[in-house]
Design an enzyme around this catalytic site. Structure first.
Site, mmCIF file in Angstrom:
data_model
loop_
_atom_site.group_PDB
_atom_site.id
_atom_site.type_symbol
_atom_site.label_atom_id
_atom_site.label_comp_id
_atom_site.label_asym_id
_atom_site.label_seq_id
_atom_site.Cartn_x
_atom_site.Cartn_y
_atom_site.Cartn_z
ATOM 1 C CD GLU A 71 -9.170 -13.491 14.888
ATOM 2 O OE1 GLU A 71 -9.014 -13.557 16.118
ATOM 3 O OE2 GLU A 71 -8.764 -12.519 14.227
ATOM 4 C CD GLU A 72 -7.604 -9.669 13.002
ATOM 5 O OE1 GLU A 72 -8.092 -9.160 14.024
ATOM 6 O OE2 GLU A 72 -6.437 -10.106 12.954
ATOM 7 C CG HIS A 111 -7.147 -15.079 11.885
ATOM 8 N ND1 HIS A 111 -6.889 -13.936 11.163
ATOM 9 C CD2 HIS A 111 -6.551 -14.901 13.090
ATOM 10 C CE1 HIS A 111 -6.163 -13.100 11.917
ATOM 11 N NE2 HIS A 111 -5.937 -13.659 13.083
ATOM 12 C CG HIS A 120 -4.750 -5.579 14.896
ATOM 13 N ND1 HIS A 120 -5.922 -5.633 15.603
ATOM 14 C CD2 HIS A 120 -4.522 -6.848 14.466
ATOM 15 C CE1 HIS A 120 -6.372 -6.867 15.619
ATOM 16 N NE2 HIS A 120 -5.537 -7.633 14.947
ATOM 17 C CG ASP A 144 -4.593 -15.457 15.831
ATOM 18 O OD1 ASP A 144 -3.847 -14.746 15.133
ATOM 19 O OD2 ASP A 144 -5.702 -15.068 16.269
ATOM 20 C CG ASP A 182 13.022 -29.713 10.966
ATOM 21 O OD1 ASP A 182 13.355 -29.462 12.120
ATOM 22 O OD2 ASP A 182 13.108 -28.894 10.041
ATOM 23 C CB ILE A 183 7.722 -27.656 9.557
ATOM 24 C CG1 ILE A 183 6.681 -28.645 10.081
ATOM 25 C CG2 ILE A 183 7.101 -26.709 8.524
ATOM 26 C CD1 ILE A 183 6.046 -29.544 9.053
HETATM 27 N N1 TRP Z 1 -6.704 -13.125 17.677
HETATM 28 C C1 TRP Z 1 -6.195 -11.807 17.907
HETATM 29 C C2 TRP Z 1 -6.172 -11.109 16.575
HETATM 30 O O1 TRP Z 1 -6.132 -11.753 15.568
HETATM 31 C C3 TRP Z 1 -4.802 -11.800 18.499
HETATM 32 C C4 TRP Z 1 -4.782 -12.337 19.862
HETATM 33 C C5 TRP Z 1 -4.881 -11.644 21.006
HETATM 34 C C6 TRP Z 1 -4.655 -13.698 20.221
HETATM 35 N N2 TRP Z 1 -4.823 -12.491 22.062
HETATM 36 C C7 TRP Z 1 -4.684 -13.726 21.620
HETATM 37 C C8 TRP Z 1 -4.505 -14.856 19.515
HETATM 38 C C9 TRP Z 1 -4.572 -14.938 22.296
HETATM 39 C C10 TRP Z 1 -4.396 -16.059 20.190
HETATM 40 C C11 TRP Z 1 -4.430 -16.096 21.556
HETATM 41 O O2 TRP Z 1 -6.202 -9.908 16.546
HETATM 42 ZN ZN ZN Z 2 -5.538 -9.670 14.552
#
Ligand code: TRP
Ligand code: ZN
Length: 313
Positions: free
Chosen positions: A167-168, A121, A283, A196, A39-40
């Site tokens: 990632e963004e 990310h 965002h 994510d 369990d985390i």
């Molecule tokens: N990766 C996107 C971000 O960081 C967010 C996101 C949108 C997402 N759709 C997704 C992440 C589906 C995982 C799966 O802005």
């Molecule tokens: Zn994002």
């Protein structure tokens, strides 16, 4: 410490070792399950989020690519992993004229030809601290790694954890990592698990439907705790699993939703508010430590650990 071989022991020591072996032989007759996933502790995951929030606050309010808050986030995660006995490496790249970094942490041991990876990310957008997107995944992956160390888990397969930069800006760090692998090392990755946005304030429980075995592992966990899931469809491929999938690596992951609205049917099965975004601070500057649903963060952290343990033993 190197243990002596039982057959070479003599006298009284040999008798006590024989007794121990008899006992363990009986214990080993139990079912073949090797290691139950832990369990985390969600309090630990939240403590990492508090740290990431402080880092953003001290660095102009964000943890974005090319900004001081990103590097400070990376340093925090790396220091925790180094102290826990991981072998860490920083991979540097350039994107939009600024230096970016991936952090890779290997847990010593396991079959190097069967690597199970979990990643997230670590960068935010520049408009906010990015605590759900994606402090949540980053903190859960970190705490799972620290739990590997705390429990001294010794899986059959090799474990590798990753925190991606940029990632963004279009999955730049994860793509850079995948492209940097030799064909042989890419083929050694038996699975990549992506996290994510896993603590959305009005959460859904979405499982990626890419690799059937990985998808089943996550679904088994949620079935076990009685939480229904749906397939992830909100911008399929919009995260760091995409470069791995394109390279032929089996992938999977979890997601609690971004700007899409929760439907009435989804609110009926998961609770929360219908007609409102899963994450209305997506965002934006309100993606702070207040923008987290603790139940979702807890369930997804435990599901993450369940999959890492199940897929690596
Ligand atoms: N990766 C996107 C971000 O960081 C967010 C996101 C949108 C997402 N759709 C997704 C992440 C589906 C995982 C799966 O802005
Ligand atoms: Zn994002």
């Amino acid at each position: 410490m190197k243990l002596s071989v039982p057959g070479r022991a003599t006298g009284i020591a040999a008798i006590s070792i024989a007794a121990l072996l008899t006992t363990s032989a009986i214990a080993d007759a139990a079912p073949a399950r090797v290691a139950a996933a832990p369990d985390i502790p969600v309090a630990n995951v939240k403590a990492h989020l508090t740290q990431l929030q402080s880092i953003a606050t001290a660095n102009g309010g964000n943890r974005a690519h090319g900004r001081a808050g990103y590097k400070a986030s990376l340093d925090y995660v790396k220091a925790r992993l180094d102290a826990a006995g991981f072998t860490t490496a920083i991979q540097q790249f350039t994107s939009s004229g600024r230096v970016g970094y991936n952090l890779i942490a290997d847990w010593p041991g396991g079959d190097a030809n069967q690597v199970v990876m979990a990643g997230s990310h670590l960068d935010s957008v520049s408009s906010g601290a990015g605590i759900n997107d994606n402090g949540s995944g980053s903190a859960a992956v970190l705490e799972a790694a620290l739990t590997v160390s705390r429990t001294q888990y010794r899986p059959t397969k090799h474990l590798r954890f990753a925190w991606w930069g940029a990632e963004e800006l279009g999955m730049v760090g994860s793509r850079y990592y995948v492209n940097s692998l030799s064909t042989a090392n890419r083929a050694r990755i038996s699975g990549y698990l992506n996290f994510d946005m896993i603590g959305s304030p009005n959460p859904g429980y979405f499982v990626y439907d890419d690799n059937p075995a990985i998808e089943k592992t996550f679904k088994d966990y949620f079935t076990g705790i009685g939480v229904p899931t749906e397939i992830e469809t909100e911008g399929d491929g919009r995260s760091d699993h995409a470069p791995f999938k394109s390279a032929g690596v089996p992938v999977g992951g979890l997601f609690t939703g971004a700007s899409n609205s929760k439907t009435a049917a989804q609110a009926a099965k998961w609770g929360g508010t219908a007609g409102t975004a899963f994450d209305r601070c997506y965002h934006s500057s309100c993606d702070t430590t207040s923008n987290i649903n603790d139940t979702a963060l807890n369930r997804n952290s435990d599901a993450l650990a369940y999959a890492v343990w199940e897929l690596s033993e």
